[in-house]
Design a protein around this motif. Structure first.
Motif, PDB file in Angstrom:
ATOM      1  N   LEU A  72     -49.978 -15.585  25.071  1.00 36.03           N
ATOM      2  CA  LEU A  72     -50.641 -14.360  25.521  1.00 36.03           C
ATOM      3  C   LEU A  72     -49.678 -13.458  26.303  1.00 36.03           C
ATOM      4  O   LEU A  72     -49.698 -12.241  26.135  1.00 36.03           O
ATOM      5  N   ILE A  73     -48.865 -14.069  27.133  1.00 36.84           N
ATOM      6  CA  ILE A  73     -47.884 -13.291  27.907  1.00 36.84           C
ATOM      7  C   ILE A  73     -46.911 -12.596  26.959  1.00 36.84           C
ATOM      8  O   ILE A  73     -46.646 -11.400  27.083  1.00 36.84           O
ATOM      9  N   LYS A  74     -46.439 -13.360  25.996  1.00 34.46           N
ATOM     10  CA  LYS A  74     -45.468 -12.802  25.044  1.00 34.46           C
ATOM     11  C   LYS A  74     -46.095 -11.668  24.231  1.00 34.46           C
ATOM     12  O   LYS A  74     -45.473 -10.626  24.033  1.00 34.46           O
ATOM     13  N   GLU A  75     -47.331 -11.865  23.781  1.00 38.99           N
ATOM     14  CA  GLU A  75     -48.030 -10.814  23.024  1.00 38.99           C
ATOM     15  C   GLU A  75     -48.225  -9.561  23.868  1.00 38.99           C
ATOM     16  O   GLU A  75     -48.036  -8.443  23.379  1.00 38.99           O
ATOM     17  N   ARG A  76     -48.625  -9.739  25.112  1.00 38.16           N
ATOM     18  CA  ARG A  76     -48.839  -8.586  25.991  1.00 38.16           C
ATOM     19  C   ARG A  76     -47.538  -7.813  26.213  1.00 38.16           C
ATOM     20  O   ARG A  76     -47.496  -6.578  26.136  1.00 38.16           O
ATOM     21  N   LEU A  77     -46.451  -8.527  26.475  1.00 33.11           N
ATOM     22  CA  LEU A  77     -45.160  -7.865  26.698  1.00 33.11           C
ATOM     23  C   LEU A  77     -44.663  -7.185  25.427  1.00 33.11           C
ATOM     24  O   LEU A  77     -44.140  -6.071  25.472  1.00 33.11           O
ATOM     25  N   ALA A  78     -44.843  -7.842  24.278  1.00 30.48           N
ATOM     26  CA  ALA A  78     -44.440  -7.230  22.999  1.00 30.48           C
ATOM     27  C   ALA A  78     -45.242  -5.963  22.742  1.00 30.48           C
ATOM     28  O   ALA A  78     -44.713  -4.961  22.255  1.00 30.48           O
ATOM     29  N   SER A  79     -46.510  -5.987  23.104  1.00 29.86           N
ATOM     30  CA  SER A  79     -47.359  -4.806  22.948  1.00 29.86           C
ATOM     31  C   SER A  79     -46.853  -3.659  23.826  1.00 29.86           C
ATOM     32  O   SER A  79     -46.794  -2.503  23.391  1.00 29.86           O
ATOM     33  N   LEU A  80     -46.466  -3.975  25.043  1.00 30.01           N
ATOM     34  CA  LEU A  80     -45.925  -2.948  25.940  1.00 30.01           C
ATOM     35  C   LEU A  80     -44.618  -2.376  25.388  1.00 30.01           C
ATOM     36  O   LEU A  80     -44.351  -1.180  25.519  1.00 30.01           O
ATOM     37  N   CYS A  81     -43.815  -3.219  24.759  1.00 28.52           N
ATOM     38  CA  CYS A  81     -42.565  -2.745  24.139  1.00 28.52           C
ATOM     39  C   CYS A  81     -42.884  -1.790  22.983  1.00 28.52           C
ATOM     40  O   CYS A  81     -42.251  -0.740  22.846  1.00 28.52           O
ATOM     41  N   ARG A  82     -43.856  -2.152  22.153  1.00 27.69           N
ATOM     42  CA  ARG A  82     -44.238  -1.278  21.029  1.00 27.69           C
ATOM     43  C   ARG A  82     -44.762   0.058  21.546  1.00 27.69           C
ATOM     44  O   ARG A  82     -44.407   1.114  21.022  1.00 27.69           O
ATOM     45  N   GLU A  83     -45.589   0.021  22.581  1.00 27.32           N
ATOM     46  CA  GLU A  83     -46.120   1.259  23.166  1.00 27.32           C
ATOM     47  C   GLU A  83     -45.000   2.153  23.689  1.00 27.32           C
ATOM     48  O   GLU A  83     -45.131   3.373  23.707  1.00 27.32           O
ATOM     49  N   ALA A  84     -43.907   1.542  24.097  1.00 27.05           N
ATOM     50  CA  ALA A  84     -42.750   2.294  24.617  1.00 27.05           C
ATOM     51  C   ALA A  84     -41.830   2.761  23.497  1.00 27.05           C
ATOM     52  O   ALA A  84     -40.794   3.362  23.767  1.00 27.05           O
ATOM     53  N   GLY A  85     -42.203   2.442  22.250  1.00 27.94           N
ATOM     54  CA  GLY A  85     -41.362   2.842  21.117  1.00 27.94           C
ATOM     55  C   GLY A  85     -40.176   1.917  20.904  1.00 27.94           C
ATOM     56  O   GLY A  85     -39.220   2.266  20.222  1.00 27.94           O
ATOM     57  N   ARG A  86     -40.228   0.739  21.485  1.00 23.62           N
ATOM     58  CA  ARG A  86     -39.126  -0.237  21.370  1.00 23.62           C
ATOM     59  C   ARG A  86     -39.649  -1.513  20.713  1.00 23.62           C
ATOM     60  O   ARG A  86     -39.547  -2.604  21.258  1.00 23.62           O
ATOM     61  N   GLU A  87     -40.183  -1.343  19.500  1.00 24.05           N
ATOM     62  CA  GLU A  87     -40.746  -2.500  18.797  1.00 24.05           C
ATOM     63  C   GLU A  87     -39.700  -3.547  18.450  1.00 24.05           C
ATOM     64  O   GLU A  87     -40.035  -4.695  18.167  1.00 24.05           O
ATOM     65  N   ASP A  88     -38.422  -3.173  18.499  1.00 25.01           N
ATOM     66  CA  ASP A  88     -37.366  -4.143  18.217  1.00 25.01           C
ATOM     67  C   ASP A  88     -36.944  -4.928  19.466  1.00 25.01           C
ATOM     68  O   ASP A  88     -36.071  -5.796  19.393  1.00 25.01           O
ATOM     69  N   ALA A  89     -37.543  -4.637  20.593  1.00 24.07           N
ATOM     70  CA  ALA A  89     -37.221  -5.398  21.814  1.00 24.07           C
ATOM     71  C   ALA A  89     -37.630  -6.854  21.633  1.00 24.07           C
ATOM     72  O   ALA A  89     -38.582  -7.165  20.916  1.00 24.07           O
ATOM     73  N   VAL A  90     -36.896  -7.717  22.274  1.00 25.72           N
ATOM     74  CA  VAL A  90     -37.160  -9.146  22.192  1.00 25.72           C
ATOM     75  C   VAL A  90     -37.761  -9.612  23.513  1.00 25.72           C
ATOM     76  O   VAL A  90     -37.289  -9.225  24.583  1.00 25.72           O
ATOM     77  N   VAL A  91     -38.791 -10.426  23.419  1.00 33.95           N
ATOM     78  CA  VAL A  91     -39.434 -10.982  24.611  1.00 33.95           C
ATOM     79  C   VAL A  91     -39.145 -12.478  24.651  1.00 33.95           C
ATOM     80  O   VAL A  91     -39.361 -13.183  23.658  1.00 33.95           O
ATOM     81  N   ARG A  92     -38.659 -12.941  25.753  1.00 33.10           N
ATOM     82  CA  ARG A  92     -38.434 -14.372  25.951  1.00 33.10           C
ATOM     83  C   ARG A  92     -39.110 -14.794  27.247  1.00 33.10           C
ATOM     84  O   ARG A  92     -39.055 -14.081  28.255  1.00 33.10           O
ATOM     85  N   ILE A  93     -39.734 -15.948  27.183  1.00 31.18           N
ATOM     86  CA  ILE A  93     -40.468 -16.490  28.321  1.00 31.18           C
ATOM     87  C   ILE A  93     -39.752 -17.749  28.804  1.00 31.18           C
ATOM     88  O   ILE A  93     -39.494 -18.658  28.004  1.00 31.18           O
TER      89      ILE A  93
END
Length: 184
Positions: A72-93
């Motif tokens: 859930l944390i990873k999904e939420r952070l990935a969603s925030l990256c997409r909203e910022a126009g950075r869908e290629d950002a990588v999220v690591r927990i």
């Protein structure tokens, strides 16, 4: 190439400043956006990413799992990256906390705190999979009673060895960063 690391606290930056120069070529420009906790990270990361104008930049968001659900944390952070126009950002927990990465490498902890006998702890079953520990900071304080997060991150981060570290989240982080940087 620039890699920007968005981290939730200064101790993460401290650890990565010791680690990253040893695993990346000098051609990679390493930058940090440091926040004041996970809530601050989630609240302000989008604005900071949208405002980043330098081309050929990759973003890595690193956050502790703490007691939350990793997916859930990873999904939420990935969603925030997409909203910022950075869908290629990588999220690591970091599973539970960044300190699980340290517990995954007792040799480095022993060297950092001039207590080489700590390297023997890697043989204990409970430390074979440090990502499963409920509180890695507590484990460090059992053997280093005056352990402080920033001091520990500075001392241990520069010594962490991806080849011997038993933390899966650490190894995945290292693989991700190396892949983003490309052939070295």
């Amino acid at each position: 190439m620039t890699i920007v690391f968005l981290v939730e606290e200064p101790s993460a930056q401290d650890a990565l400043e010791g680690l990253l120069p040893r695993i990346l070529s000098k051609d990679v420009d390493i930058r940090f956006l440091v926040f004041e906790g996970k809530q601050d990270l989630e609240k302000r990361m989008g604005r900071r990413m949208r405002g980043w104008l330098k081309p050929e930049t990759a973003f890595v968001v690193l956050r502790d799992q703490d007691s939350g659900d990793c997916r859930l944390i990873k999904e939420r952070l990935a969603s925030l990256c997409r909203e910022a126009g950075r869908e290629d950002a990588v999220v690591r927990i970091a599973c539970r906390t960044l300190e699980a990465w340290f517990v995954g490498d007792w040799d480095s902890v022993g060297t950092a705190f001039e207590q080489p006998r700590l390297a023997n702890l890697k043989r204990k079953a409970m430390y074979q999979d440090p990502d499963r520990l409920s509180n890695p900071v507590t484990e460090l304080r059992k053997v280093i009673p005056d352990y402080q997060k920033r001091d520990g991150a500075r001392r241990i981060g520069r010594l962490l060895d991806p080849a011997r570290n038993s933390s899966r989240s650490f190894r995945l982080f290292v693989e991700t960063v190396r892949r983003l940087a490309g052939p070295q």
